[in-house]
Design an enzyme around this catalytic site. Structure first.
Site, PDB file in Angstrom:
ATOM      1  N   LYS A 193      -5.149 -26.388  -3.309  1.00 17.73           N
ATOM      2  CA  LYS A 193      -4.954 -24.945  -3.481  1.00 17.73           C
ATOM      3  C   LYS A 193      -3.613 -24.661  -4.136  1.00 17.73           C
ATOM      4  CE  LYS A 193      -7.699 -22.932   0.282  1.00 17.73           C
ATOM      5  NZ  LYS A 193      -7.602 -22.202   1.545  1.00 17.73           N
TER       6      LYS A 193
ATOM      7  N   SER B 155      -5.868 -13.342   4.001  1.00 18.73           N
ATOM      8  CA  SER B 155      -4.637 -13.594   3.234  1.00 18.73           C
ATOM      9  C   SER B 155      -4.885 -13.292   1.765  1.00 18.73           C
ATOM     10  CB  SER B 155      -4.208 -15.053   3.381  1.00 18.73           C
ATOM     11  OG  SER B 155      -3.941 -15.357   4.716  1.00 18.73           O
TER      12      SER B 155
ATOM     13  N   HIS C  83      -4.360 -13.340  11.903  1.00 19.42           N
ATOM     14  CA  HIS C  83      -3.937 -14.646  12.420  1.00 19.42           C
ATOM     15  C   HIS C  83      -3.180 -14.459  13.745  1.00 19.42           C
ATOM     16  CE1 HIS C  83      -3.729 -16.029   7.972  1.00 19.42           C
ATOM     17  NE2 HIS C  83      -4.746 -16.688   8.503  1.00 19.42           N
TER      18      HIS C  83
ATOM     19  N   ARG D 273     -14.368 -13.931  11.476  1.00 25.23           N
ATOM     20  CA  ARG D 273     -14.349 -12.514  11.149  1.00 25.23           C
ATOM     21  C   ARG D 273     -15.763 -11.969  11.066  1.00 25.23           C
ATOM     22  NH1 ARG D 273     -10.122 -13.865   6.593  1.00 25.23           N
ATOM     23  NH2 ARG D 273     -11.413 -15.697   6.801  1.00 25.23           N
TER      24      ARG D 273
HETATM   25  P1  ADP Z   1      -7.958 -21.728   5.864  1.00 22.60           P
HETATM   26  O1  ADP Z   1      -7.528 -22.025   4.465  1.00 22.60           O
HETATM   27  O2  ADP Z   1      -7.954 -22.917   6.776  1.00 22.60           O
HETATM   28  O3  ADP Z   1      -9.208 -20.912   5.998  1.00 22.60           O
HETATM   29  P2  ADP Z   1      -6.537 -19.327   6.653  1.00 22.60           P
HETATM   30  O4  ADP Z   1      -5.057 -19.180   6.859  1.00 22.60           O
HETATM   31  O5  ADP Z   1      -7.169 -18.505   5.618  1.00 22.60           O
HETATM   32  O6  ADP Z   1      -6.729 -20.875   6.423  1.00 22.60           O
HETATM   33  O7  ADP Z   1      -7.295 -19.044   8.033  1.00 22.60           O
HETATM   34  C1  ADP Z   1      -7.059 -19.799   9.175  1.00 22.60           C
HETATM   35  C2  ADP Z   1      -8.065 -19.418  10.249  1.00 22.60           C
HETATM   36  O8  ADP Z   1      -7.833 -18.074  10.650  1.00 22.60           O
HETATM   37  C3  ADP Z   1      -9.519 -19.476   9.817  1.00 22.60           C
HETATM   38  O9  ADP Z   1     -10.292 -19.890  10.922  1.00 22.60           O
HETATM   39  C4  ADP Z   1      -9.840 -18.051   9.465  1.00 22.60           C
HETATM   40  O10 ADP Z   1     -11.219 -17.777   9.611  1.00 22.60           O
HETATM   41  C5  ADP Z   1      -9.018 -17.318  10.512  1.00 22.60           C
HETATM   42  N1  ADP Z   1      -8.680 -15.966  10.112  1.00 22.60           N
HETATM   43  C6  ADP Z   1      -8.044 -15.563   9.001  1.00 22.60           C
HETATM   44  N2  ADP Z   1      -7.909 -14.218   8.955  1.00 22.60           N
HETATM   45  C7  ADP Z   1      -8.474 -13.760  10.112  1.00 22.60           C
HETATM   46  C8  ADP Z   1      -8.692 -12.460  10.675  1.00 22.60           C
HETATM   47  N3  ADP Z   1      -8.320 -11.365  10.047  1.00 22.60           N
HETATM   48  N4  ADP Z   1      -9.338 -12.387  11.855  1.00 22.60           N
HETATM   49  C9  ADP Z   1      -9.761 -13.503  12.473  1.00 22.60           C
HETATM   50  N5  ADP Z   1      -9.596 -14.744  12.011  1.00 22.60           N
HETATM   51  C10 ADP Z   1      -8.965 -14.881  10.853  1.00 22.60           C
END
Ligand code: ADP
Length: 168
Positions: free
Chosen positions: A42, A129, A18, A91
């Site tokens: 969630k 996460s 992030h 990703r």
């Molecule tokens: P959501 O529940 O909206 O998917 P997340 O916190 O899991 O929330 O992710 C927010 C954004 O960050 C999403 O677009 C996700 O694809 C991106 N993201 C999460 N981890 C990574 C990572 N390691 N590299 C690139 N983008 C990421």
């Protein structure tokens, strides 16, 4: 006119993946609003308040990044802060299907808000996460995968969970 973008997500918890996206997004816009989704569906590990606190602490050195929370339709929130773009991270192919649907739905709802996909550094392309929580829960090290305040918070959370279990 100030160019504002919103990076929405659960950030449960914030990872270095992030952070990488936030750094890249902040370099492209005058202001990047990192917005924590208050999702009632969630079951999060950390409360919205805990997630906001960590984000504010870690992102303090970035002057054009602001942290906020939102609920309801993302495009409404983006409009309310004067944003023109939504930043999302990609990703792997596995992210694509879901992100594609969301981006097109958001475009359907609001033609003038654009979704921008950024790719994190390769080193973080396997990082999520969900996986971080799983590893921390099982006692594995997440050092280098999350910022230090998150590492501390995860250790506290799972230590107290383990203590509660052993008391039973
Ligand atoms: P959501 O529940 O909206 O998917 P997340 O916190 O899991 O929330 O992710 C927010 C954004 O960050 C999403 O677009 C996700 O694809 C991106 N993201 C999460 N981890 C990574 C990572 N390691 N590299 C690139 N983008 C990421």
């Amino acid at each position: 006119m100030k160019r504002v973008a919103v990076y929405p997500g659960s950030f449960d918890p914030l990872t270095n993946g992030h952070l990488d996206i936030i750094g890249r997004g902040a370099a492209l816009f005058d202001e990047l609003v990192v917005a924590v989704l208050q999702n009632t569906d969630k079951e999060p590990l950390f409360t919205v308040e805990e997630r906001l606190r960590v984000l504010r602490e870690v992102l303090r050195p970035l002057p054009n990044v602001r942290v906020d929370r939102f609920e309801g339709l993302l495009v409404d929130y983006v409009r309310s802060v004067g944003g023109r773009a939504i930043v999302r991270g990609l990703r792997a192919i596995s992210d694509f299907e879901y992100e594609f649907q969301m981006a097109l739905m958001n475009r359907h709802l609001c033609e003038d808000v654009e979704t921008l996909f950024l790719m994190a550094a390769e080193a973080y392309s396997y990082l999520s996460s969900r996986l971080v929580k799983e590893v921390a829960k099982l006692g594995g090290s997440v050092h280098g995968l999350v910022p230090p305040p998150v590492e501390k918070l995860l250790a506290e959370r799972y230590r107290s969970a383990a203590a509660r279990k052993s008391k039973r």
